[in-house]
Design a protein around this motif. Structure first.
Motif, PDB file in Angstrom:
ATOM      1  N   GLU A   1       0.736  -1.377   0.065  1.00 31.11           N
ATOM      2  CA  GLU A   1       0.396   0.000  -0.012  1.00 31.11           C
ATOM      3  C   GLU A   1       0.971   1.029   0.017  1.00 31.11           C
ATOM      4  O   GLU A   1       0.553   2.685  -0.930  1.00 31.11           O
TER       5      GLU A   1
ATOM      6  N   LEU B   1       0.496  -2.916  -7.256  1.00 29.60           N
ATOM      7  CA  LEU B   1      -1.294  -3.593  -6.331  1.00 29.60           C
ATOM      8  C   LEU B   1      -1.919  -4.790  -6.942  1.00 29.60           C
ATOM      9  O   LEU B   1      -1.833  -5.309  -6.157  1.00 29.60           O
ATOM     10  N   GLU B   2      -1.000  -5.187  -8.708  1.00 29.36           N
ATOM     11  CA  GLU B   2      -1.604  -6.043  -9.015  1.00 29.36           C
ATOM     12  C   GLU B   2      -0.738  -7.109  -8.160  1.00 29.36           C
ATOM     13  O   GLU B   2      -1.388  -8.418  -8.059  1.00 29.36           O
TER      14      GLU B   2
ATOM     15  N   GLY C   1       0.378  -7.103  -5.440  1.00 29.16           N
ATOM     16  CA  GLY C   1       0.155  -7.445  -4.413  1.00 29.16           C
ATOM     17  C   GLY C   1      -0.962  -9.194  -4.330  1.00 29.16           C
ATOM     18  O   GLY C   1      -1.311  -9.321  -3.106  1.00 29.16           O
ATOM     19  N   LYS C   2      -2.093  -8.218  -4.681  1.00 28.16           N
ATOM     20  CA  LYS C   2      -3.113  -9.511  -5.504  1.00 28.16           C
ATOM     21  C   LYS C   2      -2.399 -10.474  -5.857  1.00 28.16           C
ATOM     22  O   LYS C   2      -2.716 -11.792  -5.266  1.00 28.16           O
ATOM     23  N   ARG C   3      -1.605 -11.398  -6.710  1.00 31.22           N
ATOM     24  CA  ARG C   3      -0.678 -11.735  -7.001  1.00 31.22           C
ATOM     25  C   ARG C   3      -0.381 -12.885  -5.833  1.00 31.22           C
ATOM     26  O   ARG C   3       0.216 -14.280  -5.653  1.00 31.22           O
TER      27      ARG C   3
ATOM     28  N   GLY D   1      -1.190 -12.684  -2.942  1.00 31.71           N
ATOM     29  CA  GLY D   1      -1.972 -12.538  -1.874  1.00 31.71           C
ATOM     30  C   GLY D   1      -1.201 -11.381  -0.240  1.00 31.71           C
ATOM     31  O   GLY D   1      -2.539 -12.275   0.340  1.00 31.71           O
ATOM     32  N   LYS D   2      -1.474 -10.813  -0.908  1.00 31.24           N
ATOM     33  CA  LYS D   2      -0.700 -10.083   0.065  1.00 31.24           C
ATOM     34  C   LYS D   2      -2.096  -8.318  -0.034  1.00 31.24           C
ATOM     35  O   LYS D   2      -3.256  -8.029  -0.088  1.00 31.24           O
TER      36      LYS D   2
END
Length: 149
Positions: free
Chosen positions: A125, A141-142, A144-146, A148-149
């Motif tokens: 973030e 941000l992507e 982070g999703k990949r 799992g954060k």
């Protein structure tokens, strides 16, 4: 001697550690301009070669075979007015290909002093808020999703 004009295709490499922290580097100009590793493709170079070269040039880290993850994704963005002189006349947009690579948190970072003045590790973030470029923010941000954060 003047630098050759850039081709409007580049690589963005989001470097992160095993815990998902993001390595950002601060440009010499403008002050406070933080970013992931990024740079333009050179003649006779693949975009993957560009990504690896830029990581080496901007951080001193040589990525091993298989360490670079090509997202097979890209963003087209308008080149900022103050950098358009670096491109051929009439070029206003750049296609930026997105990559990531996990590196050790204790990796030795060697900056190019004419290009970058500082580096730091930031959570997802905070890194997303710190970068100036919308495409860099989106990639962080992507990631982070990949992860799992």
């Amino acid at each position: 001697m003047a630098k050759p004009l850039k081709y409007p295709v580049s690589a963005l490499v989001v470097l992160h550690d095993a815990d998902g922290n993001i390595l950002l580097i601060e440009r010499t100009s403008p002050p406070g301009f933080w970013q992931s590793v990024t740079g333009s493709i050179e003649p006779d170079e693949t975009i993957e070669e560009t990504a690896k070269r830029e990581v080496w040039e901007e951080t001193g880290i040589r990525l091993a075979d298989g360490q670079l993850c090509n997202w097979h994704d890209s963003t087209v963005y308008e080149i900022y007015h103050h950098w358009r002189h670096r491109y051929p006349k009439g070029v206003f947009e750049n296609r930026e290909h997105i990559f990531s690579a996990e590196i050790p948190r204790d990796a030795v970072i060697v900056l190019q002093p004419d290009e970058h003045v500082a580096y730091g590790w930031f959570g997802i973030e905070e890194a997303a808020e710190k970068v100036f470029s919308p495409s860099n923010k989106r990639a962080i941000l992507e990631l982070g999703k990949r992860l799992g954060k």
